[in-house]
Design a protein around this motif. Structure first.
Motif, PDB file in Angstrom:
ATOM      1  N   GLY A 383      14.621  13.272 -32.899  1.00 51.29           N
ATOM      2  CA  GLY A 383      15.419  12.689 -31.915  1.00 51.29           C
ATOM      3  C   GLY A 383      14.845  12.008 -31.008  1.00 51.29           C
ATOM      4  O   GLY A 383      13.624  11.465 -31.071  1.00 51.29           O
ATOM      5  N   ASP A 384      15.402  11.802 -29.638  1.00 50.88           N
ATOM      6  CA  ASP A 384      14.901  10.887 -28.540  1.00 50.88           C
ATOM      7  C   ASP A 384      13.301  11.146 -28.190  1.00 50.88           C
ATOM      8  O   ASP A 384      13.171  12.606 -27.566  1.00 50.88           O
ATOM      9  CB  ASP A 384      16.125  10.863 -27.524  1.00 50.88           C
ATOM     10  N   GLN A 385      12.500  10.375 -27.911  1.00 49.33           N
ATOM     11  CA  GLN A 385      11.236  10.774 -27.547  1.00 49.33           C
ATOM     12  C   GLN A 385      10.930  10.245 -26.118  1.00 49.33           C
ATOM     13  O   GLN A 385       9.798  10.296 -25.685  1.00 49.33           O
ATOM     14  CB  GLN A 385      10.157  10.243 -28.549  1.00 49.33           C
ATOM     15  N   GLY A 386      11.787   9.523 -25.662  1.00 48.85           N
ATOM     16  CA  GLY A 386      11.799   8.810 -24.314  1.00 48.85           C
ATOM     17  C   GLY A 386      10.865   7.850 -24.026  1.00 48.85           C
ATOM     18  O   GLY A 386      10.789   7.185 -25.216  1.00 48.85           O
ATOM     19  N   GLU A 387      10.643   7.534 -23.111  1.00 49.41           N
ATOM     20  CA  GLU A 387       9.736   6.187 -22.954  1.00 49.41           C
ATOM     21  C   GLU A 387       8.920   6.312 -21.543  1.00 49.41           C
ATOM     22  O   GLU A 387       8.995   7.243 -20.682  1.00 49.41           O
ATOM     23  CB  GLU A 387      10.747   5.176 -22.851  1.00 49.41           C
ATOM     24  N   THR A 388       7.946   5.413 -21.676  1.00 53.20           N
ATOM     25  CA  THR A 388       6.992   5.224 -20.370  1.00 53.20           C
ATOM     26  C   THR A 388       7.129   3.717 -19.814  1.00 53.20           C
ATOM     27  O   THR A 388       7.157   2.815 -20.524  1.00 53.20           O
ATOM     28  CB  THR A 388       5.503   5.488 -20.530  1.00 53.20           C
ATOM     29  N   VAL A 389       7.505   3.633 -18.470  1.00 55.27           N
ATOM     30  CA  VAL A 389       7.943   2.327 -18.141  1.00 55.27           C
ATOM     31  C   VAL A 389       7.091   2.015 -16.791  1.00 55.27           C
ATOM     32  O   VAL A 389       6.880   2.860 -15.978  1.00 55.27           O
ATOM     33  CB  VAL A 389       9.498   2.215 -17.797  1.00 55.27           C
ATOM     34  N   GLY A 390       6.581   0.860 -16.574  1.00 57.85           N
ATOM     35  CA  GLY A 390       5.775   0.202 -15.502  1.00 57.85           C
ATOM     36  C   GLY A 390       4.425   0.880 -15.460  1.00 57.85           C
ATOM     37  O   GLY A 390       3.857   1.640 -16.170  1.00 57.85           O
ATOM     38  N   ASP A 391       3.841   0.516 -14.349  1.00 58.14           N
ATOM     39  CA  ASP A 391       2.591   0.821 -13.894  1.00 58.14           C
ATOM     40  C   ASP A 391       2.261   2.222 -13.419  1.00 58.14           C
ATOM     41  O   ASP A 391       1.765   2.361 -12.235  1.00 58.14           O
ATOM     42  CB  ASP A 391       1.918  -0.238 -13.099  1.00 58.14           C
ATOM     43  N   GLY A 392       2.751   3.136 -14.107  1.00 56.25           N
ATOM     44  CA  GLY A 392       2.580   4.574 -13.363  1.00 56.25           C
ATOM     45  C   GLY A 392       3.722   4.941 -12.419  1.00 56.25           C
ATOM     46  O   GLY A 392       4.326   3.844 -11.992  1.00 56.25           O
ATOM     47  N   ASN A 393       3.497   6.191 -11.518  1.00 60.21           N
ATOM     48  CA  ASN A 393       4.740   6.100 -10.467  1.00 60.21           C
ATOM     49  C   ASN A 393       3.888   5.541  -9.278  1.00 60.21           C
ATOM     50  O   ASN A 393       3.072   6.139  -8.565  1.00 60.21           O
ATOM     51  CB  ASN A 393       4.900   7.821 -10.235  1.00 60.21           C
ATOM     52  N   THR A 394       4.156   4.194  -9.028  1.00 60.42           N
ATOM     53  CA  THR A 394       3.440   3.449  -8.304  1.00 60.42           C
ATOM     54  C   THR A 394       3.837   3.402  -6.750  1.00 60.42           C
ATOM     55  O   THR A 394       4.849   3.355  -6.518  1.00 60.42           O
ATOM     56  CB  THR A 394       3.553   1.982  -8.652  1.00 60.42           C
ATOM     57  N   ARG A 395       2.726   3.299  -6.172  1.00 61.36           N
ATOM     58  CA  ARG A 395       2.939   3.369  -4.554  1.00 61.36           C
ATOM     59  C   ARG A 395       2.763   1.933  -3.825  1.00 61.36           C
ATOM     60  O   ARG A 395       2.061   1.796  -2.996  1.00 61.36           O
ATOM     61  CB  ARG A 395       1.820   4.340  -3.789  1.00 61.36           C
TER      62      ARG A 395
END
Length: 503
Positions: A383-395
């Motif tokens: 099933g769904d494996q999710g995703e990684t979006v963007g440059d980390g949890n950016t500050r």
């Protein structure tokens, strides 16, 4: 034959203008007290590094690019002691660093090289003096200080990922625009590589890194032959001394550019691949390297730094990289600058401590045999494996590599899986506490299930976290069927967990 000495920090020339190779190629002092074993590409699993007797090593490194420039002997000892306590076993640093003022100068005011007519370091004229007494400014030179760093790391059972020179000196600016600081060509890159390889041929704890945050090709400007020349020089220098047969050497690429495998994978001098990526890039970069032939190990040699991104961003980049097949990991923060007045503050960042929890969970709880049998397998997840979006949890750092990387809402709910090649264990990382379903047909036997919190380093069972590794469920029958696992807490940012299944 003339030698060179320093007076008041200034080099006086005596006799010959140039030092001959026999004078300045004095070797790193051999030691009968080696606390680390030289690393090799594992024969049993060539995706990993191991010692000669096939004991696998997870390289867990800390970035301190300006350690030589800004760190005293006392600083070095304090740093290594703290890192070892936190379960990091390597530092990543540079000889000729990226500071373009006071070129090639260290903490004690000593320069690495003589300067040429253009006022730039001459890599064929290292400044080496007789003796190495740290109490004598006349004796203790730039290279003696690097000797100390390497020897002290060895004494503490740690490795040094060493860049002989940073990328500026090969290609110029970060975007590839040539400038006056390019000092290397094929000839002197090979000779300097040979010299520094020969000097440290007795050291057993060096992992070599050519390049430094640069691409090998910028349009029509192709520097591959120069980087390769240095790689060959290092290899020949180490093998020409009393060193190991095949020193470990890689290439440090820049972000948002092809990684080492694009340019050098088939080069004999390249022992393993390296990537420098933001979190969303690594989802494809690590599996790409892992699937190449011939098989070579790969890892994240430089990722996003804690500070610009949160400790959660650091964690999910690390865990996703490692469970995708990375043989180790490199942590970074603004400690890379090693600011003289306040560098110790960076040792208190939570992400650094959490890299010790990473080491514990991916290496210490497994036998050598289990670790050598590790295999990334996204097919374990149904099933769904999710995703990684963007440059980390950016500050809000604005350090973007295109629209996706520049987004301030960098996040991940990706699920990443690894298992033993014999089906006896599995490890699954869920970046945001999202539930997942596993194909138990890929595993064997009756398994126990454990929840590990990568933020605290503790185990969750019966609603309580504990330092003891205790299963939350036993007797899971593998071999067929599937099973859904729901991590503790509510799904969302910061709520990452690791599931471990084992007999």
């Amino acid at each position: 034959m003339g030698i060179c000495r320093r007076v008041g920090g200034v080099l006086n020339r005596c006799g010959l203008v140039l030092l001959c190779w026999m004078i300045f190629s004095q070797a790193f002092p051999a030691s009968d007290n080696n606390h680390v074993k030289p690393l090799r590409v594992s024969r049993q699993n060539p995706h990993l590094l191991a010692t000669e007797n096939e004991s696998p090593v997870f390289l867990n490194s800390f970035t301190v690019w300006k350690l030589l420039r800004n760190g005293s002997r006392e600083d070095v000892e304090y740093l290594l002691t703290d890192l070892k306590r936190k379960k990091l076993n390597a530092i990543s640093t540079i000889a000729l660093d990226l500071e373009l003022e006071e070129l090639g100068k260290n903490y004690y005011g000593d320069y690495a090289f003589q300067f040429n007519e253009a006022g730039l370091p001459d890599p064929l004229q290292p400044i080496v003096t007789l003796g190495n007494d740290p109490q004598s400014p006349e004796e203790y030179d730039f290279w003696d200080h690097l000797d100390f760093v390497i020897a002290k790391a060895n004494e503490m059972g740690m490795y040094v990922v060493l860049h002989p020179a940073w990328g500026d000196w090969f290609t110029g600016e970060y975007n590839g625009k040539p400038n006056r600081f390019i000092i290397f060509n094929e000839e002197n890159a090979y000779k300097y590589g040979f010299w520094i390889g020969r000097r440290y041929s007795e050291a057993r704890n060096i992992v070599w890194m050519v390049g430094g945050d640069r691409s090998a090709v910028y349009g029509k400007l192709d520097y591959r032959s120069v980087f390769s020349a240095m790689g060959r020089g290092i290899a020949d220098g180490v093998k020409g001394g009393a060193g190991e047969k095949d020193p470990l050497i890689s290439f440090h690429p820049r972000k948002w550019a092809p990684n080492s495998s694009e340019w050098f994978h088939d080069e004999p001098w390249l022992s393993f691949n390296s990537i420098q990526d933001t979190p969303y890039d690594q989802v494809t970069s690590v599996p790409n390297d892992y699937g190449l032939s011939p098989v070579k190990p790969t890892w994240l040699c430089e990722g996003r730094y804690e500070g610009p991104i949160t400790d959660w961003g650091v964690r999910y980049q690390a865990w996703q990289t490692v469970l995708s097949g990375g043989f180790g990991h490199t942590y970074g923060s603004d400690a890379w600058q090693f600011p003289r007045d306040n560098w110790r503050q960076y040792l208190d960042l939570p992400g650094l401590t959490q890299m010790g929890y990473l080491y514990y969970a991916v290496r210490e709880i497994w036998s050598d045999k289990q670790f050598l049998g590790r295999t990334p397998d996204q097919g374990l997840i149904l099933g769904d494996q999710g995703e990684t979006v963007g440059d980390g949890n950016t500050r809000g750092d604005g350090d973007g590599g295109g629209a996706s990387a520049s987004r301030k809402d960098g996040r991940s709910d990706r699920i990443t899986a690894m298992r033993g090649d014999d089906g006896s264990w599995a490890m699954v990382y869920t970046a945001a506490g999202k539930e997942f379903r596993l194909d138990l047909g890929k595993l064997k036997g009756r398994l126990k299930a454990y929840w590990f919190n990568p933020a605290t380093g503790k185990w969750w069972v019966d609603g309580v976290e504990t330092a003891d590794m205790r299963p939350f469920q036993k007797g899971i029958k593998a071999g067929k069927g599937d099973m859904t696992f729901d991590p503790p807490g509510n799904p969302g940012n910061e709520n990452d967990w690791v599931l471990i299944l084992r007999r």
